[in-house]
Write an enzyme that holds these catalytic residues in place. Sequence first.
Site, PDB file in Angstrom:
ATOM      1  N   TYR A 299      55.120  23.952  21.403  1.00  0.00           N
ATOM      2  CA  TYR A 299      54.738  25.162  21.612  1.00  0.00           C
ATOM      3  C   TYR A 299      55.574  26.071  22.550  1.00  0.00           C
ATOM      4  O   TYR A 299      55.234  27.286  22.746  1.00  0.00           O
ATOM      5  CB  TYR A 299      53.217  25.308  22.102  1.00  0.00           C
ATOM      6  CG  TYR A 299      52.074  25.145  20.791  1.00  0.00           C
ATOM      7  CD1 TYR A 299      52.203  23.912  20.234  1.00  0.00           C
ATOM      8  CD2 TYR A 299      51.366  26.008  20.473  1.00  0.00           C
ATOM      9  CE1 TYR A 299      51.349  23.570  19.311  1.00  0.00           C
ATOM     10  CE2 TYR A 299      50.396  25.923  19.181  1.00  0.00           C
ATOM     11  CZ  TYR A 299      50.359  24.579  18.697  1.00  0.00           C
ATOM     12  OH  TYR A 299      49.524  23.958  17.925  1.00  0.00           O
TER      13      TYR A 299
ATOM     14  N   ASP B 208      49.030   8.421  16.173  1.00  0.00           N
ATOM     15  CA  ASP B 208      48.542   7.946  14.924  1.00  0.00           C
ATOM     16  C   ASP B 208      47.191   7.102  14.908  1.00  0.00           C
ATOM     17  O   ASP B 208      46.392   7.003  14.251  1.00  0.00           O
ATOM     18  CB  ASP B 208      49.529   7.562  13.746  1.00  0.00           C
ATOM     19  CG  ASP B 208      50.972   6.507  14.628  1.00  0.00           C
ATOM     20  OD1 ASP B 208      50.843   6.894  15.879  1.00  0.00           O
ATOM     21  OD2 ASP B 208      51.678   5.933  14.082  1.00  0.00           O
TER      22      ASP B 208
ATOM     23  N   ASP C 279      46.280  20.022  19.648  1.00  0.00           N
ATOM     24  CA  ASP C 279      45.848  20.991  18.869  1.00  0.00           C
ATOM     25  C   ASP C 279      45.256  20.110  17.514  1.00  0.00           C
ATOM     26  O   ASP C 279      43.954  20.389  16.988  1.00  0.00           O
ATOM     27  CB  ASP C 279      47.086  21.558  18.573  1.00  0.00           C
ATOM     28  CG  ASP C 279      46.399  23.058  17.296  1.00  0.00           C
ATOM     29  OD1 ASP C 279      45.553  23.492  17.569  1.00  0.00           O
ATOM     30  OD2 ASP C 279      47.292  23.222  16.269  1.00  0.00           O
TER      31      ASP C 279
END
Length: 339
Positions: free
Chosen positions: A125, A206, A230
């Site tokens: 970001y 994951d 997020d």
Amino acid sequence: MTHRITLIPGDGIGPEVTAAAVQVVEATGVSVEWIRQEAGLRAIEQGAESPLPAALLESIRSTRVALKGPITTPVGKGFRSVNVALRQKLDLYANVRPSRTLHGIKTPFENVDLTLFRENTEGLYSGMETYDERLEIADATARVTKAGSERIVRFCFEYARKNGHSRVTLVHKANILKVTSGLFLRVGEAIAKDYPEIEFEDRIVDNMCMQLVMYPERYDCLVTTNLFGDILSDLAAGLVGGLGVVAGANVGDDFAVFEAVHGSAPDIAGKGIANPTAVIQSAELMLRHVHEDRAADAVRAALEATFQEGKTLTRDLGGSASTWEFAAVVTEKVRNILD
Ligand code: NAD
């Protein structure tokens, strides 16, 4: 004492759900002077010089606290995210997102109590993206700094210590992103040594996703970098009833902005059917932040009682109540609790 708080209604469902949250806060009897500021497209339409107007930043620098609705970000074009810019400009480095089972909401799990700490200013970001027109290659820089990693991991451990949490799980992808995610993991391992009473472990992102959808009750505090945070916070929201019920706080050393995890939900905006719980719960976190614990406890108890009764639920939770019908029931309960 009167608290001065910046109120950013946002757009989409933002004005509806923030108005409901303001009504609930007012029912607590806590005295608040709301200083209203527009952002995003609404600010531009009203003649502001940018989607993140200087007046809004000035207001938060003066009040130090804001309650915010979601703001739409154009996808793949247009202005940069106002939400990301706000977090970066005010250095709101810790995004705290609790996802807790609310009894009365039907979900596959009974006892989920996760608090996610998302680094809020760095990683993918950082806003450093380039496109080489000739070669047709797009690049993004995922900046991870030692100082930025240290402060979010320490924030998480301090929160865990203060609030009696027993376990911190650091989420990363250091098997592949050995330099960036590797730095975040090394920092976490070093800081964990200062908190011997808190169990520390790490998970590859994951695997973490699978663990959370199978055994969410096993996890407590999660700390991770910006993009993973997020994604994981929407996943965590799904475990406890969806985006309509999950609150958030963006916290820095000087300022705090409270907002739901959800976005502006253009598909249901203006229909009066959005669930205001997420913003009401964000307001509860805000009340704790300004040391109005009795009021915050009343808001929490009123929400829990409303869900336990199960008579007034919005459509996302299988009911038919409007935003205002739901807010009215919670408001009434807050008044009764504090009477
Ligand atoms: P979204 O969170 O707005 O919506 C996802 C789904 O959840 C939709 O089906 C929506 O109807 C539902 N939903 C969300 N909040 C709800 C509520 N309170 N009650 C009932 N249902 C609810 O995500 P999106 O559609 O990916 O994003 C829409 C816009 O919001 C985008 O422009 C995005 O950039 C922006 N956004 C802003 C913020 C923020 O302001 N902090 C956060 C996320 C997304």
